[in-house]
Design a protein around this motif. Structure first.
Motif, PDB file in Angstrom:
ATOM      1  N   VAL A 185       0.834  -1.204   0.000  1.00 18.99           N
ATOM      2  CA  VAL A 185       0.000   0.000   0.000  1.00 18.99           C
ATOM      3  C   VAL A 185       0.867   1.252   0.000  1.00 18.99           C
ATOM      4  O   VAL A 185       0.573   2.226  -0.685  1.00 18.99           O
ATOM      5  CB  VAL A 185      -0.942  -0.006   1.217  1.00 18.99           C
ATOM      6  CG1 VAL A 185      -1.670   1.303   1.344  1.00 18.99           C
ATOM      7  CG2 VAL A 185      -1.939  -1.124   1.092  1.00 18.99           C
ATOM      8  N   PHE A 186       1.959   1.190   0.753  1.00 16.85           N
ATOM      9  CA  PHE A 186       2.903   2.321   0.776  1.00 16.85           C
ATOM     10  C   PHE A 186       3.391   2.641  -0.635  1.00 16.85           C
ATOM     11  O   PHE A 186       3.378   3.792  -1.078  1.00 16.85           O
ATOM     12  CB  PHE A 186       4.063   1.932   1.697  1.00 16.85           C
ATOM     13  CG  PHE A 186       5.085   2.995   1.887  1.00 16.85           C
ATOM     14  CD1 PHE A 186       4.870   4.030   2.769  1.00 16.85           C
ATOM     15  CD2 PHE A 186       6.266   2.946   1.182  1.00 16.85           C
ATOM     16  CE1 PHE A 186       5.821   5.013   2.937  1.00 16.85           C
ATOM     17  CE2 PHE A 186       7.213   3.920   1.349  1.00 16.85           C
ATOM     18  CZ  PHE A 186       6.997   4.953   2.225  1.00 16.85           C
ATOM     19  N   PHE A 187       3.780   1.589  -1.384  1.00 17.59           N
ATOM     20  CA  PHE A 187       4.259   1.819  -2.750  1.00 17.59           C
ATOM     21  C   PHE A 187       3.141   2.319  -3.651  1.00 17.59           C
ATOM     22  O   PHE A 187       3.363   3.192  -4.502  1.00 17.59           O
ATOM     23  CB  PHE A 187       4.858   0.536  -3.321  1.00 17.59           C
ATOM     24  CG  PHE A 187       6.185   0.194  -2.710  1.00 17.59           C
ATOM     25  CD1 PHE A 187       7.162   1.162  -2.598  1.00 17.59           C
ATOM     26  CD2 PHE A 187       6.456  -1.075  -2.260  1.00 17.59           C
ATOM     27  CE1 PHE A 187       8.379   0.864  -2.034  1.00 17.59           C
ATOM     28  CE2 PHE A 187       7.669  -1.379  -1.694  1.00 17.59           C
ATOM     29  CZ  PHE A 187       8.637  -0.407  -1.580  1.00 17.59           C
ATOM     30  N   ILE A 188       1.933   1.782  -3.464  1.00 20.41           N
ATOM     31  CA  ILE A 188       0.812   2.225  -4.301  1.00 20.41           C
ATOM     32  C   ILE A 188       0.558   3.711  -4.093  1.00 20.41           C
ATOM     33  O   ILE A 188       0.343   4.465  -5.045  1.00 20.41           O
ATOM     34  CB  ILE A 188      -0.460   1.418  -3.995  1.00 20.41           C
ATOM     35  CG1 ILE A 188      -0.296  -0.021  -4.452  1.00 20.41           C
ATOM     36  CG2 ILE A 188      -1.666   2.027  -4.699  1.00 20.41           C
ATOM     37  CD1 ILE A 188      -1.487  -0.873  -4.137  1.00 20.41           C
ATOM     38  N   ILE A 189       0.603   4.161  -2.828  1.00 14.57           N
ATOM     39  CA  ILE A 189       0.351   5.574  -2.550  1.00 14.57           C
ATOM     40  C   ILE A 189       1.405   6.440  -3.227  1.00 14.57           C
ATOM     41  O   ILE A 189       1.109   7.465  -3.845  1.00 14.57           O
ATOM     42  CB  ILE A 189       0.319   5.820  -1.027  1.00 14.57           C
ATOM     43  CG1 ILE A 189      -0.934   5.202  -0.421  1.00 14.57           C
ATOM     44  CG2 ILE A 189       0.349   7.296  -0.725  1.00 14.57           C
ATOM     45  CD1 ILE A 189      -1.037   5.361   1.067  1.00 14.57           C
ATOM     46  N   THR A 190       2.685   5.994  -3.165  1.00 18.06           N
ATOM     47  CA  THR A 190       3.756   6.773  -3.785  1.00 18.06           C
ATOM     48  C   THR A 190       3.567   6.869  -5.286  1.00 18.06           C
ATOM     49  O   THR A 190       3.657   7.947  -5.880  1.00 18.06           O
ATOM     50  CB  THR A 190       5.106   6.126  -3.474  1.00 18.06           C
ATOM     51  OG1 THR A 190       5.092   5.643  -2.155  1.00 18.06           O
ATOM     52  CG2 THR A 190       6.212   7.101  -3.659  1.00 18.06           C
ATOM     53  N   VAL A 191       3.301   5.705  -5.915  1.00 17.14           N
ATOM     54  CA  VAL A 191       3.141   5.708  -7.367  1.00 17.14           C
ATOM     55  C   VAL A 191       1.921   6.532  -7.765  1.00 17.14           C
ATOM     56  O   VAL A 191       1.947   7.253  -8.770  1.00 17.14           O
ATOM     57  CB  VAL A 191       3.032   4.257  -7.879  1.00 17.14           C
ATOM     58  CG1 VAL A 191       2.693   4.244  -9.345  1.00 17.14           C
ATOM     59  CG2 VAL A 191       4.330   3.537  -7.649  1.00 17.14           C
ATOM     60  N   ALA A 192       0.848   6.472  -6.958  1.00 22.51           N
ATOM     61  CA  ALA A 192      -0.342   7.254  -7.277  1.00 22.51           C
ATOM     62  C   ALA A 192      -0.037   8.742  -7.223  1.00 22.51           C
ATOM     63  O   ALA A 192      -0.527   9.508  -8.058  1.00 22.51           O
ATOM     64  CB  ALA A 192      -1.465   6.908  -6.308  1.00 22.51           C
TER      65      ALA A 192
END
Lengths: 101, 166
Positions: A63-70
């Motif tokens: 989720v951390f990576f998803i937030i960054t990429v988003a």
């Protein structure tokens, strides 16, 4: 009865479907973009719920990576929308049906 | 207590998501953006209920803070009036509703299958130190790649915002 895994997953599915509905039916580029964010958030909720109920922290890292990429995606996408608007004076998808600028 | 909070937050999230996508009262993009903020905040509440405290903080900071401010900035920069009403294309609307209904049906049918099994009492707490260790040990390479991605995105945005696109 405390909420179990499937309660969270149902909320996530509902949010995802609403986002998909927005992407398919709305005609304004910005609203479509917001609906995309909604879908990403629904996926985040499902991942956090899985992480909690399976006793694994890996879901939260995801989720951390998803937030960054988003965040990166939103910056680039909005810059593209602004560039298109400068050139064509519209953000209505039906006016943007050609590849030519 | 936890159950009541869950139902309140879930209802708030779904309701405000509905108002983002299909608001019967206003076609103004700013209204949609505000309801999207409300969705983010209620999702943060759900994260707290799931004991993911670090992610709750990040969600507020990044989504409700940075991303939505960017959205509002662009909406006001473009000075979009109310989205003009055009003739609704019924084929498009029908296709959208059918695909969404199909996906929702598949989700719910699959969920019914493990309703009994996977609901064991959770023991995992939102251990932020654990998360940090995981992030900097096992997921170090993805973390570095994400850093490079952010740099590339920044350079791309600066290039795209130039007056002359050459």
């Amino acid at each position: 009865m405390t909420p179990a895994l499937h309660h969270y997953l149902i909320v996530s599915a509902l949010l995802f479907s609403l986002g998909l509905l927005g992407v398919v039916t709305r005609r304004s580029l910005l609203i479509i973009y917001m609906s995309l964010e909604l879908m990403l958030n629904a996926a985040n909720l499902a991942l956090v719920a899985f992480s909690r109920f399976n006793n694994h922290l890996d879901g939260q890292v995801m989720v951390f990576f998803i937030i960054t990429v988003a965040a990166a995606e939103v910056a680039v996408g909005l810059a593209l929308i602004v560039a298109i608007f400068r050139r064509r004076q519209t953000t209505h998808v039906e006016d943007l049906a050609t590849l030519k600028l | 207590m936890e159950t009541a909070l869950f139902y309140i937050l879930a209802a708030l999230a779904v309701l405000s998501a509905l108002l983002v996508v299909a608001n019967p009262f206003s076609r103004n993009p700013v209204t949609s953006a505000m309801f999207l903020v409300l969705t983010m905040v209620s999702l943060t509440g759900l994260f707290v209920l799931l004991h993911a405290f670090f992610l709750a903080a990040v969600q507020i900071l990044v989504y409700a803070g940075a991303v939505m401010v960017l959205f509002l900035f662009v909406i006001m920069l473009l000075d979009l009036k109310e989205e003009e009403r055009r003739r609704v294309r019924w084929t498009g609307l029908a296709a959208g509703l059918i695909s969404v209904g199909t996906i929702l049906t598949i989700f719910v049918l699959r969920l019914g299958e493990f309703e009994a099994g996977a609901s064991a009492a959770p023991t995992l707490e939102g251990q932020t130190p654990e998360l940090g260790r995981l992030l900097f040990e096992r997921y170090l390479l993805p973390l570095e790649i994400v850093g490079v991605l952010l740099l590339v995105a920044m350079v791309g945005v600066v290039l795209l915002s130039k007056k002359e696109l050459k």
